[in-house]
Design a protein around this motif. Sequence first.
Motif, mmCIF file in Angstrom:
data_model
loop_
_atom_site.group_PDB
_atom_site.id
_atom_site.type_symbol
_atom_site.label_atom_id
_atom_site.label_comp_id
_atom_site.label_asym_id
_atom_site.label_seq_id
_atom_site.Cartn_x
_atom_site.Cartn_y
_atom_site.Cartn_z
ATOM 1 N N ARG A 304 -18.310 32.487 -5.473
ATOM 2 C CA ARG A 304 -18.731 31.452 -6.489
ATOM 3 C C ARG A 304 -17.620 31.183 -7.418
ATOM 4 N N MET A 305 -16.783 32.310 -7.478
ATOM 5 C CA MET A 305 -15.642 32.198 -8.461
ATOM 6 C C MET A 305 -14.299 31.326 -7.557
ATOM 7 N N LEU A 306 -14.875 31.103 -6.289
ATOM 8 C CA LEU A 306 -13.559 30.331 -5.765
ATOM 9 C C LEU A 306 -13.803 28.818 -5.439
ATOM 10 N N LEU A 307 -15.135 28.422 -6.033
ATOM 11 C CA LEU A 307 -15.593 26.991 -5.906
ATOM 12 C C LEU A 307 -14.658 26.031 -7.040
ATOM 13 N N ALA A 308 -14.403 26.635 -8.071
ATOM 14 C CA ALA A 308 -13.471 26.073 -8.909
ATOM 15 C C ALA A 308 -12.074 25.469 -8.446
ATOM 16 N N GLN A 309 -11.627 26.350 -7.441
ATOM 17 C CA GLN A 309 -10.276 25.863 -7.190
ATOM 18 C C GLN A 309 -10.339 25.428 -5.616
ATOM 19 N N LEU A 310 -11.211 25.957 -4.617
ATOM 20 C CA LEU A 310 -11.377 25.563 -3.660
ATOM 21 C C LEU A 310 -12.468 24.623 -3.218
ATOM 22 N N GLY A 311 -13.290 24.340 -4.096
ATOM 23 C CA GLY A 311 -14.411 23.817 -3.801
ATOM 24 C C GLY A 311 -14.086 22.068 -3.783
ATOM 25 N N ALA A 312 -13.168 21.625 -4.394
ATOM 26 C CA ALA A 312 -12.778 20.064 -4.385
ATOM 27 C C ALA A 312 -12.520 19.617 -3.091
ATOM 28 N N SER A 326 -26.398 30.912 -8.327
ATOM 29 C CA SER A 326 -25.084 30.636 -8.591
ATOM 30 C C SER A 326 -25.058 28.959 -9.120
ATOM 31 N N ARG A 327 -24.641 28.995 -10.577
ATOM 32 C CA ARG A 327 -24.488 27.693 -10.971
ATOM 33 C C ARG A 327 -23.434 26.696 -10.216
ATOM 34 N N PRO A 328 -22.195 27.465 -10.021
ATOM 35 C CA PRO A 328 -21.188 26.861 -9.339
ATOM 36 C C PRO A 328 -21.654 26.126 -7.889
ATOM 37 N N VAL A 329 -22.422 26.842 -7.173
ATOM 38 C CA VAL A 329 -22.941 26.423 -5.860
ATOM 39 C C VAL A 329 -24.247 25.333 -6.100
ATOM 40 N N ALA A 330 -24.856 25.470 -7.288
ATOM 41 C CA ALA A 330 -25.717 24.288 -7.648
ATOM 42 C C ALA A 330 -25.043 23.013 -7.940
ATOM 43 N N ALA A 331 -23.934 23.265 -8.649
ATOM 44 C CA ALA A 331 -22.850 21.952 -8.888
ATOM 45 C C ALA A 331 -22.498 21.317 -7.676
ATOM 46 N N LEU A 332 -22.041 22.282 -6.742
ATOM 47 C CA LEU A 332 -21.498 21.889 -5.317
ATOM 48 C C LEU A 332 -22.526 20.988 -4.871
ATOM 49 N N LEU A 333 -23.648 21.518 -4.799
ATOM 50 C CA LEU A 333 -24.695 20.760 -4.048
ATOM 51 C C LEU A 333 -25.182 19.543 -4.627
ATOM 52 N N ALA A 334 -24.739 19.393 -6.117
ATOM 53 C CA ALA A 334 -25.212 18.012 -6.680
ATOM 54 C C ALA A 334 -24.020 17.113 -6.876
ATOM 55 N N ARG A 335 -23.063 17.322 -6.230
ATOM 56 C CA ARG A 335 -22.052 16.429 -5.939
ATOM 57 C C ARG A 335 -22.005 15.119 -5.229
ATOM 58 N N GLU A 336 -22.001 13.860 -5.913
ATOM 59 C CA GLU A 336 -22.231 12.823 -5.213
ATOM 60 C C GLU A 336 -21.307 12.592 -3.991
ATOM 61 N N ASP A 337 -19.913 13.052 -4.018
ATOM 62 C CA ASP A 337 -18.998 13.019 -3.109
ATOM 63 C C ASP A 337 -19.214 13.926 -2.083
ATOM 64 N N VAL A 338 -20.140 14.945 -1.954
ATOM 65 C CA VAL A 338 -20.300 15.819 -0.835
ATOM 66 C C VAL A 338 -21.658 15.574 -0.381
ATOM 67 N N GLN A 339 -21.639 15.229 1.066
ATOM 68 C CA GLN A 339 -22.896 15.461 1.535
ATOM 69 C C GLN A 339 -23.374 16.738 2.041
ATOM 70 N N THR A 340 -24.843 16.896 2.080
ATOM 71 C CA THR A 340 -25.393 18.064 2.425
ATOM 72 C C THR A 340 -26.728 17.956 3.113
ATOM 73 N N ALA A 341 -26.936 18.862 3.693
ATOM 74 C CA ALA A 341 -28.158 19.039 4.735
ATOM 75 C C ALA A 341 -28.593 20.388 4.799
ATOM 76 N N PRO A 427 -28.828 42.329 -11.740
ATOM 77 C CA PRO A 427 -28.704 43.174 -10.625
ATOM 78 C C PRO A 427 -28.274 42.403 -9.324
ATOM 79 N N ILE A 428 -29.035 41.509 -9.031
ATOM 80 C CA ILE A 428 -28.986 40.726 -7.717
ATOM 81 C C ILE A 428 -27.511 39.948 -8.036
ATOM 82 N N ARG A 429 -27.270 39.329 -9.066
ATOM 83 C CA ARG A 429 -26.047 38.678 -9.259
ATOM 84 C C ARG A 429 -24.838 39.506 -9.176
ATOM 85 N N ASP A 430 -24.894 40.810 -9.688
ATOM 86 C CA ASP A 430 -23.766 41.789 -9.792
ATOM 87 C C ASP A 430 -23.381 42.003 -8.180
#
Length: 608
Positions: A304-312, A326-341, A427-430
């Motif tokens: 989740r800390m890699l998405l800021a740099q590699l996610g683009a 994870s909010r970064p994962v939620a943001a990735l799934l919400a991106r209009e330029d990314v196709q999701t299944a 705990p689960i996020r740790d």
Amino acid sequence: MTAALNAIDAARSAVRALLEGGVRDVVVAPGSRSAPLAYALAEAEARGELRLHVRIDERAAGFTALGLSLGSLRPVPVVTTSGTAVGELLPAVMEANHAGVELVVLSADRPEELRGTGANQTTVQPGIFGGHVRYAVDVPAGADPAEPVAVGLLAAKGIPLPAPGRGNGTLGLAATPSPDAGQAAGPDHHQGAVGPVHINLALRDPLVPLIDDGGGPAAELWEPAVGGGGVPVHEDSAAPEPLPEPKRAPVPTVETAEERRTVVVAGHGAGAYAEAFARAHRLPLLAEPSSNARFGPNAVGVYRMLLAQLGAAVERVVVFGRPTLSRPVAALLAREDVQTALFMPEPVAWFDAGRRRERLIDEPSDLSLFSGFGPDGWLERWQQAGDAGAAAAAEVLAAESGLTGLGVGAAVWRHTAGRLVLGSSNPIRDVDLLGPAAAEPAAFVHANRGLAGIDGTVSTAAGVALAAHEPTRVLLGDLTFLHDVGGLFLGAGEAEPTLQIVVLNDGGGGIFTLLEHGKVGLEANYTAAVERLFGTPHRVDPAALAAAYGVRYRLVEDESGLDTALREPIIGRSLLEIRTDRSRLRGLHARIAAAVEEAVAPLAAQQA
């Protein structure tokens, strides 16, 4: 015309239907109106046909039943009397709905002539759980409940309900599902999904068996143990079936050679197939702990800390299970330029049709066509970044004085075999942030991620341990522990789970420190309010609570002591308390994020 059944005979018929439907564990909360069911279940236990688990707190009973179902992969009923007892089950029913668990509510009720009259402990129970159940039926007093119980067990497994005209008509079960017809089903889009059901059984006096009817249980088959705890005589009568999912799923057949920069996101309940799919398609695997896919060479650390740099660079995302952490994962799934299944081979109840943007795919070959292969260097770049980021995070953590939630989470993840239950909030996020991926999974992971509540976690873990017949460890925060401290209560003679409870005690609600409220709390005029309203500080002593409930206790004060405690065999019930300082959380996470960013920057630059 069929003769009306008395309450005891109706209860015995219901129990026979439960046994025929595969039920082997039942949780009972004591009550007068439900007494016929309790007697009938005690008779079945005396015959070695099932195990009873008695709990005085209905909310704990509901979550214990939920945990038993998670641990056994069988339907598990929870039996209550009428009134508020039924309402106490709502949190467990809601969790079971969104998590797809075969929880069977079997509630006793007053007969028709007493409803609406102000009779003691009487309320409107039919339909009380609304759309959270796959099936609900109100069985009149005197009617045989065998058919509605059998149909309810099928509905809990996601098997379609009988069509109109196909039933025997005993209770009007063939009528259109509605509360007025005596039957109510959940929302249409939840049909076919595994989930909870509600069977409301009206019972008319007398509520006790005839002493000379020959049906009573043998007294010598159950004896309370001195000082609580104990083991039922028929301990092995409900031995669980092996989990159907292997640790490594067969590698999927790949149907395309097209290359795409795709990542695989494995959310809660994804299973081993997600790992196999990522491996077969040379794709990075971003796996949450309760996905049970967080293993193998493709699993990426600190993802989740890699998405800021590699996610683009991500073009497509394949989702297995339900990602929630994870909010970064939620943001990735919400991106209009990314196709999701979203791979959905079976119906699920955690979202409404048309409310998610992912393309729904139910065939593995179609999923392969969508994802494609990872191009040369794609997986390797994520793997290298994950390794570099994890090493940087570990270095920051090692420089910290004293134990931290992140360090405890990583240690619990490394040292746990058998079953692991992870509490919500930090705990689960740790574990998600710093729990390393192993070559093969050592533990099967459970978590109440249906609604991600903190309630019922102790009881859920106890149910998992009792059903799985395996050593079980639960990691939770102090507020989660205190919320369900009643789950520690065991009546004399009740089976004791093999359960270690690891309580991360930071004296309040640490997760809010990491959210927006933590930043607000830095403002002097808001500090006290944020601490009181969100931090919810307390001075409760877990050692005293453990002593009160007869649970062995140990205070862990350093990393060496933690490793020693986690390596020891889990015997009976024990509680490990680890005290940490939540005021350090925000700064620690910021330092880790900065260190990961610095370590990954060269790899991100190569990608650009």
